[in-house]
Design an enzyme around this catalytic site. Structure first.
Site, PDB file in Angstrom:
ATOM      1  N   CYS A  81       0.829  -1.206   0.000  1.00  0.00           N
ATOM      2  CA  CYS A  81       0.000   0.000   0.000  1.00  0.00           C
ATOM      3  C   CYS A  81       0.873   1.269   0.000  1.00  0.00           C
ATOM      4  O   CYS A  81       1.509   1.552  -1.003  1.00  0.00           O
ATOM      5  CB  CYS A  81      -0.986  -0.051   1.153  1.00  0.00           C
ATOM      6  SG  CYS A  81      -2.421   0.972   0.822  1.00  0.00           S
ATOM      7  N   HIS A 175      -3.333  -4.921   1.924  1.00  0.00           N
ATOM      8  CA  HIS A 175      -2.692  -5.130   3.235  1.00  0.00           C
ATOM      9  C   HIS A 175      -2.605  -6.616   3.590  1.00  0.00           C
ATOM     10  O   HIS A 175      -3.427  -7.105   4.366  1.00  0.00           O
ATOM     11  CB  HIS A 175      -3.499  -4.402   4.319  1.00  0.00           C
ATOM     12  CG  HIS A 175      -3.326  -2.921   4.286  1.00  0.00           C
ATOM     13  ND1 HIS A 175      -2.393  -2.267   5.055  1.00  0.00           N
ATOM     14  CD2 HIS A 175      -3.945  -1.968   3.556  1.00  0.00           C
ATOM     15  CE1 HIS A 175      -2.452  -0.964   4.816  1.00  0.00           C
ATOM     16  NE2 HIS A 175      -3.388  -0.754   3.905  1.00  0.00           N
ATOM     17  N   GLU A 177      -0.769  -8.079   5.578  1.00  0.00           N
ATOM     18  CA  GLU A 177      -0.438  -8.296   7.000  1.00  0.00           C
ATOM     19  C   GLU A 177      -1.679  -8.319   7.873  1.00  0.00           C
ATOM     20  O   GLU A 177      -1.593  -8.610   9.062  1.00  0.00           O
ATOM     21  CB  GLU A 177       0.541  -7.206   7.483  1.00  0.00           C
ATOM     22  CG  GLU A 177      -0.052  -5.823   7.720  1.00  0.00           C
ATOM     23  CD  GLU A 177      -0.398  -5.053   6.448  1.00  0.00           C
ATOM     24  OE1 GLU A 177      -0.229  -5.595   5.333  1.00  0.00           O
ATOM     25  OE2 GLU A 177      -0.881  -3.916   6.564  1.00  0.00           O
TER      26      GLU A 177
HETATM   27  N1  GLN Z   1      -3.364   6.378   0.469  1.00  0.00           N
HETATM   28  C1  GLN Z   1      -2.271   6.139   1.366  1.00  0.00           C
HETATM   29  C2  GLN Z   1      -1.022   6.862   0.903  1.00  0.00           C
HETATM   30  O1  GLN Z   1      -1.038   7.643   0.061  1.00  0.00           O
HETATM   31  C3  GLN Z   1      -1.959   4.663   1.463  1.00  0.00           C
HETATM   32  C4  GLN Z   1      -3.010   3.968   2.291  1.00  0.00           C
HETATM   33  C5  GLN Z   1      -2.556   2.728   2.952  1.00  0.00           C
HETATM   34  O2  GLN Z   1      -1.357   2.448   3.097  1.00  0.00           O
HETATM   35  N2  GLN Z   1      -3.528   1.993   3.424  1.00  0.00           N
HETATM   36  O3  GLN Z   1       0.007   6.640   1.431  1.00  0.00           O
END
Ligand code: GLN
Length: 192
Positions: A81, A175, A177
């Site tokens: 992410c 995610h 994890e």
């Molecule tokens: N939108 C977030 C960012 O720009 C990422 C979101 C996340 O890691 N769940 O970092």
């Protein structure tokens, strides 16, 4: 040969969950907060969180330059992410001057599926993983908008790439994890 040490970038985000996932697989995990920690690791996980915040913390912790150097030398890295956003070559809808470590030849769009309230879960068919679909949690998730010729796309949602790999660098928009399915961490450890 001594066992490899897997770092987890511990500036912000779901650090503990990644450390727990790695330890559950029998790996040695180390939280990385500064350059001396980075020197001790053989691979690095960059957790989800907020990439704009981690960007700023990479600079203030003194990690930015040594991390760029290690990635340039082929450090295996797994970005989830926000971690995927940080490892990308370019970011769309990022904050001005946000860090792009350029470890994988992708352009990512931040928050591509909408805001927090549009978070969702999906079952992904993942090339490379046996054992059935991978349940994935997407929270303000990015997407791979463009990928260079050396990037393998390993999974998509509605035709949009959300899991990709280039050499020792693995990235996902979700995610892993959080779901108790360790197959992606295991795939990453095979690179180390
Ligand atoms: N939108 C977030 C960012 O720009 C990422 C979101 C996340 O890691 N769940 O970092």
């Amino acid at each position: 040969m001594p066992a490899s040490t897997i770092g987890v970038l511990a500036l912000q985000g779901d650090v503990r969950e990644h450390v727990a996932a790695l330890r559950a697989l029998g790996a040695e995990a180390l939280e990385v907060r500064g350059p001396a920690d980075l020197d001790r690791v053989d691979a690095l996980v960059l957790p989800g969180g907020e990439s704009t915040v981690v960007s700023l913390l990479l600079s203030s912790s003194g990690l930015l330059q040594p991390l760029e150097a290690r990635l340039g030398d082929g450090l295996p890295a797994f970005g989830t992410c926000a971690g995927m956003i940080l490892l990308a070559k370019a970011v769309v809808d990022g904050r001005h001057g946000q860090t792009c470590l350029g470890a994988i030849d992708i352009t990512v769009r931040r928050n591509a599926f909408g805001p927090q309230a549009r978070s969702f879960e999906a079952d992904l068919d993942v090339k490379e993983l046996g054992g059935g679909p991978l349940h994935a949690v997407f929270i303000r998730a990015p997407v791979v908008q463009e990928a260079g010729p050396d990037v393998e796309v390993l999974a998509e949602v509605d035709g949009r790439p959300v899991l990709a790999r280039q050499g020792p660098v693995l990235v996902c928009a979700f995610h892993p994890e959080l779901v108790g399915d360790l197959r992606l961490h295991e795939l990453f450890l095979q690179e180390v």
